[in-house]
Design a protein around this motif. Structure first.
Motif, short mmCIF file in Angstrom:
data_model
loop_
_atom_site.label_atom_id
_atom_site.label_comp_id
_atom_site.label_asym_id
_atom_site.label_seq_id
_atom_site.Cartn_x
_atom_site.Cartn_y
_atom_site.Cartn_z
N PRO A 4 1.12 -1.38 0.06
CA PRO A 4 0.22 -0.21 -0.07
C PRO A 4 0.84 1.33 0.12
O PRO A 4 1.96 1.35 0.38
CB PRO A 4 -0.68 -0.18 1.32
CG PRO A 4 -0.82 -1.51 1.60
CD PRO A 4 0.57 -2.03 0.95
N ILE A 5 0.47 2.11 -0.62
CA ILE A 5 0.90 3.47 -0.76
C ILE A 5 0.27 4.72 -0.19
O ILE A 5 -0.79 4.70 -0.45
CB ILE A 5 1.38 3.96 -2.09
CG1 ILE A 5 2.19 2.80 -2.80
CG2 ILE A 5 1.87 5.30 -2.41
CD1 ILE A 5 2.31 3.00 -4.27
N PHE A 6 0.81 5.55 0.71
CA PHE A 6 0.03 6.48 1.33
C PHE A 6 0.79 7.98 1.06
O PHE A 6 1.99 7.97 1.43
CB PHE A 6 -0.02 6.45 2.89
CG PHE A 6 -0.96 5.40 3.29
CD1 PHE A 6 -2.24 5.39 3.35
CD2 PHE A 6 -0.27 4.03 3.54
CE1 PHE A 6 -3.20 4.42 3.89
CE2 PHE A 6 -1.27 3.03 3.79
CZ PHE A 6 -2.58 3.27 4.16
N ARG A 19 -1.48 13.34 -6.44
CA ARG A 19 -2.37 12.70 -6.76
C ARG A 19 -2.93 12.63 -8.08
O ARG A 19 -2.96 11.43 -9.01
CB ARG A 19 -3.51 12.78 -5.88
CG ARG A 19 -4.90 12.01 -6.26
CD ARG A 19 -6.14 12.45 -5.55
NE ARG A 19 -7.24 11.65 -6.01
CZ ARG A 19 -8.49 12.41 -6.45
NH1 ARG A 19 -8.48 13.50 -6.29
NH2 ARG A 19 -9.37 11.46 -6.99
N LEU A 28 -1.80 2.79 -11.23
CA LEU A 28 -1.92 3.12 -10.00
C LEU A 28 -3.44 4.03 -9.72
O LEU A 28 -3.39 5.08 -10.76
CB LEU A 28 -0.74 4.07 -9.42
CG LEU A 28 -0.96 4.44 -7.97
CD1 LEU A 28 -0.86 3.21 -7.13
CD2 LEU A 28 0.05 5.37 -7.73
N ILE A 30 -5.79 6.50 -7.47
CA ILE A 30 -5.44 7.07 -5.89
C ILE A 30 -6.97 7.78 -5.97
O ILE A 30 -7.24 8.98 -6.72
CB ILE A 30 -4.48 7.98 -6.26
CG1 ILE A 30 -3.24 7.54 -6.39
CG2 ILE A 30 -4.20 8.68 -4.72
CD1 ILE A 30 -2.02 8.50 -6.71
N TRP A 117 -3.21 0.29 -5.97
CA TRP A 117 -4.08 1.45 -5.45
C TRP A 117 -2.99 2.21 -4.35
O TRP A 117 -2.05 1.79 -3.79
CB TRP A 117 -5.15 1.18 -4.55
CG TRP A 117 -5.05 0.11 -3.39
CD1 TRP A 117 -5.04 -1.22 -3.07
CD2 TRP A 117 -4.86 0.62 -1.84
NE1 TRP A 117 -4.87 -1.53 -2.14
CE2 TRP A 117 -4.69 -0.71 -1.29
CE3 TRP A 117 -4.65 1.88 -1.37
CZ2 TRP A 117 -4.45 -0.54 0.01
CZ3 TRP A 117 -4.68 1.83 0.12
CH2 TRP A 117 -4.46 0.77 0.70
N ALA A 118 -3.59 3.44 -4.19
CA ALA A 118 -2.86 4.30 -3.11
C ALA A 118 -3.77 5.11 -2.46
O ALA A 118 -4.84 5.28 -2.96
CB ALA A 118 -1.73 5.40 -3.51
N ASP A 119 -3.41 5.76 -1.35
CA ASP A 119 -4.21 6.61 -0.62
C ASP A 119 -3.85 8.19 -0.35
O ASP A 119 -2.58 7.99 -0.07
CB ASP A 119 -4.66 6.10 0.42
CG ASP A 119 -5.51 7.20 1.61
OD1 ASP A 119 -6.63 7.08 1.54
OD2 ASP A 119 -4.93 7.80 2.11
N LYS A 120 -4.49 9.15 -0.90
CA LYS A 120 -3.81 10.59 -0.71
C LYS A 120 -4.80 11.18 0.45
O LYS A 120 -5.98 11.61 -0.05
CB LYS A 120 -3.94 11.31 -2.04
CG LYS A 120 -3.13 12.57 -1.93
CD LYS A 120 -3.81 13.63 -1.50
CE LYS A 120 -4.79 14.25 -2.06
NZ LYS A 120 -5.50 15.61 -1.40
N ALA A 138 3.60 -1.06 3.88
CA ALA A 138 3.13 0.16 3.17
C ALA A 138 4.52 1.17 3.14
O ALA A 138 5.30 1.28 3.72
CB ALA A 138 2.08 0.93 4.15
N LEU A 212 8.51 3.75 -6.21
CA LEU A 212 7.11 2.95 -5.94
C LEU A 212 6.80 1.87 -6.51
O LEU A 212 6.29 0.96 -6.44
CB LEU A 212 5.98 4.08 -6.21
CG LEU A 212 5.85 5.40 -5.77
CD1 LEU A 212 4.73 6.27 -6.45
CD2 LEU A 212 5.42 5.17 -4.21
#
Length: 294
Positions: A4-6, A19, A28, A30, A117-120, A138, A212
């Motif tokens: 996971p990417i934050f 983003r 990816l 986001i 996926w990633a979360d911004k 992560a 990444l």
């Protein structure tokens, strides 16, 4: 296995720009700000292992009620129907809370035709240590921007009442993020300076994509042609991301802040600015005088 990417950082530091750029990747996805992971994890005992319909329903209901931002709710960011969200949770069960949450991010990415996926969520910078434990594999991208530009932008957005409180917000968030990040190490934590992103976009993005583990695409620098596909709120705050990247966005404070304002910011956050290699411009004595005068 995908990690996971934050994407985190103090608000108004360029996380939205990053983003939208990375969303041009074929790999990816986001979504918008989530802001539910720590809040809803408090109810993880109620959700159980998500194997039962009522457990999944409670989680989805809470996502529908949880504010991601002042004007948005967490469930909406996934752009999933209720049945799609239910199916994603059912497929991953039995799972703990963190695995269930990840399954919704993953389902959202798959719906967009992307594998990862990633979360911004900028405010996650205040939860960096917790997130690092919740998701032990992560990776974290911390977007940094000159605190004087951030303070100026926070004031312009109406999010802080004065320049000192704006500087304090930047100092607290960035200081915390850099301290925790240094503990995570280079394999899990990456600092991206906004100034590098807007003055050397291709070089900066190539380096970030390599870290990444995704492929760089020239389409990333055409992000401005698809901005409105990714911004559905507060357009007035993000209008600049609809323009091509322009290096003049860096260090705007030099033309827009008064000497007193600069001195006030540097009094509050000067040590951190210096630590991050942002040059201080106010003599120390002037910074002290500005404090006394205010």
């Amino acid at each position: 296995m995908f990690e996971p990417i934050f994407i985190v950082g103090c608000e108004r530091s360029g996380t939205t720009l990053l983003r939208i750029i990375l969303n041009q990747s074929a790999e990816l996805h986001i979504p918008g700000e989530s802001w539910f992971l720590k809040e809803l994890s408090k109810h993880r005992d109620s959700y159980g292992d998500f194997s039962q319909p009522h457990q999944r329903w409670f989680f989805i209901r809470d996502l529908q009620l949880n504010h991601a931002t002042k004007d948005t709710f967490s469930f909406d960011i996934f752009q999933l129907t209720l049945s799609e969200a239910e199916a994603a949770l059912k497929q991953v069960a039995p799972a703990d809370f963190y695995g269930a949450a990840a399954s919704l991010f993953q389902a959202s990415a798959h719906k967009q035709g992307k594998p990862f996926w990633a979360d911004k969520t900028p405010r996650h910078v205040t939860q960096l240590d917790w997130l690092a434990q919740a998701y032990p594999t992560a990776k974290f991208v911390h977007v940094l921007r000159d605190g004087r530009d951030v303070a100026l932008s926070l004031m312009k957005a109406g999010w802080e009442k004065n320049i000192k409180s704006a500087a304090s917000r930047w100092q607290q968030r960035v200081s915390y993020g850099t301290i925790i990040g240094s503990q995570l190490g280079n394999e899990r934590y990456y600092e991206l300076k906004y100034e590098d992103l807007v003055t050397q976009p291709e070089l900066s993005l190539r380096k970030l994509c390599t870290w990444l583990g995704i492929e760089y695409s020239p389409d990333m620098l055409q992000h401005h042609t698809k901005t409105k596909d990714h911004i559905n709120r507060d357009w007035h705050l993000h209008a600049r991301v609809a323009e091509p990247i322009n290096g003049s966005r860096a260090f705007a404070w030099k033309k827009k802040l008064t000497r007193i304002q600069v001195a006030e910011i540097e009094h509050v956050a000067g040590a951190l600015l210096d630590q991050l290699d942002y040059e201080l411009t106010s003599p120390k004595l002037f910074r002290v005088i500005s404090r006394v005068a205010s």
